[in-house]
Design an enzyme around this catalytic site. Structure first.
Site, PDB file in Angstrom:
ATOM      1  N   HIS A  41       0.872  -1.213   0.004  1.00  0.00           N
ATOM      2  CA  HIS A  41       0.009  -0.039   0.065  1.00  0.00           C
ATOM      3  C   HIS A  41       0.961   1.175   0.129  1.00  0.00           C
ATOM      4  CE1 HIS A  41      -3.034   2.643   1.114  1.00  0.00           C
ATOM      5  NE2 HIS A  41      -2.532   3.197   2.445  1.00  0.00           N
ATOM      6  N   HIS A 117       2.061  10.645  -0.849  1.00  0.00           N
ATOM      7  CA  HIS A 117       1.055  10.145   0.132  1.00  0.00           C
ATOM      8  C   HIS A 117       0.822  11.520   1.099  1.00  0.00           C
ATOM      9  CE1 HIS A 117      -0.696   6.907   2.967  1.00  0.00           C
ATOM     10  NE2 HIS A 117      -1.534   7.395   2.342  1.00  0.00           N
TER      11      HIS A 117
END
Length: 216
Positions: A41, A117
């Protein structure tokens, strides 16, 4: 065995750089999407840049606080957003075959693309893809799925250049979206890369790119 049956693979702890080449014969003709492919992820979050601003897509209140108190917000976002510790080649050595690449352009930056992110990465997209290409050369029977998504602040021109770079870099290693890839078929053609590209315009122009993969 029914087509929709999901086939599970058991991995050894401590590293699996060539596990696909060691799978039993009965799995070699199964479509890749019916195999359980281990993934990471936010694969590039191991190299987040704690000095970078938060993304424009973040909530307005967070961006305001970041402008006022960056010494507080950025370390907090960094700790929250870091989901990986290993570089790409090490992730692949550990057995990861699905890479979640969230691509972004830095504000007021040059033409280089990065990952993101919460905040941006230190490593560029080209550096990461080059590293992956080198790893694939050393592991000719391993196949990776690259999911390119988000595309924070990318322009149409950025997409064109990125798609062209991917196609040029991986070349014949790319699995065509017109095929049903299995391990055996990919090995016979020297194919090692499935690129999911979450931009329909680029997908329609390039059969080497697959449509975006839904991600939860």
């Amino acid at each position: 065995m029914e087509d929709e049956e999901r086939l599970m693979v058991t991995f050894q702890v401590g590293g699996n750089p060539d596990w696909m080449s060691r799978l039993p014969e009965r799995l070699l003709d199964v479509p890749l999407w019916n195999l359980a492919i281990p993934g990471s992820h936010d694969s590039m979050s191991f190299c987040l840049d704690v000095s970078s601003p938060v993304l424009r897509s973040q909530p307005c209140i967070l961006r305001v606080i970041d402008r006022l108190f960056p010494c507080w917000t950025r370390p907090c976002v960094y700790r929250w957003a870091t989901t990986q510790q290993s570089v790409l080649r090490d992730q692949c050595d550990l057995g990861i075959r699905f890479l979640d690449l969230r691509i972004a352009r830095k504000p007021a930056g040059d033409s280089k693309l990065f990952f993101a992110h919460g905040i941006y990465t230190l490593m560029t997209v080209k550096e990461a893809l080059d590293e992956l290409a080198t790893w694939l050369d050393a592991h000719p029977k391993e196949i990776v799925v690259i999911s390119c998504s988000h595309f924070e602040s990318l322009t149409d021109e950025d997409h064109v250049h990125l798609a062209e770079y991917i196609i040029t870099l991986f070349g014949k290693k790319l699995c065509s979206s017109q095929d049903i890839p299995t391990l055996r078929s990919c090995w016979s053609r020297g194919q090692q890369v499935v690129v999911s590209y979450d931009n329909q315009q680029m997908v329609l122009q390039h059969p080497q790119l697959w449509t975006g993969i839904p991600y939860w």
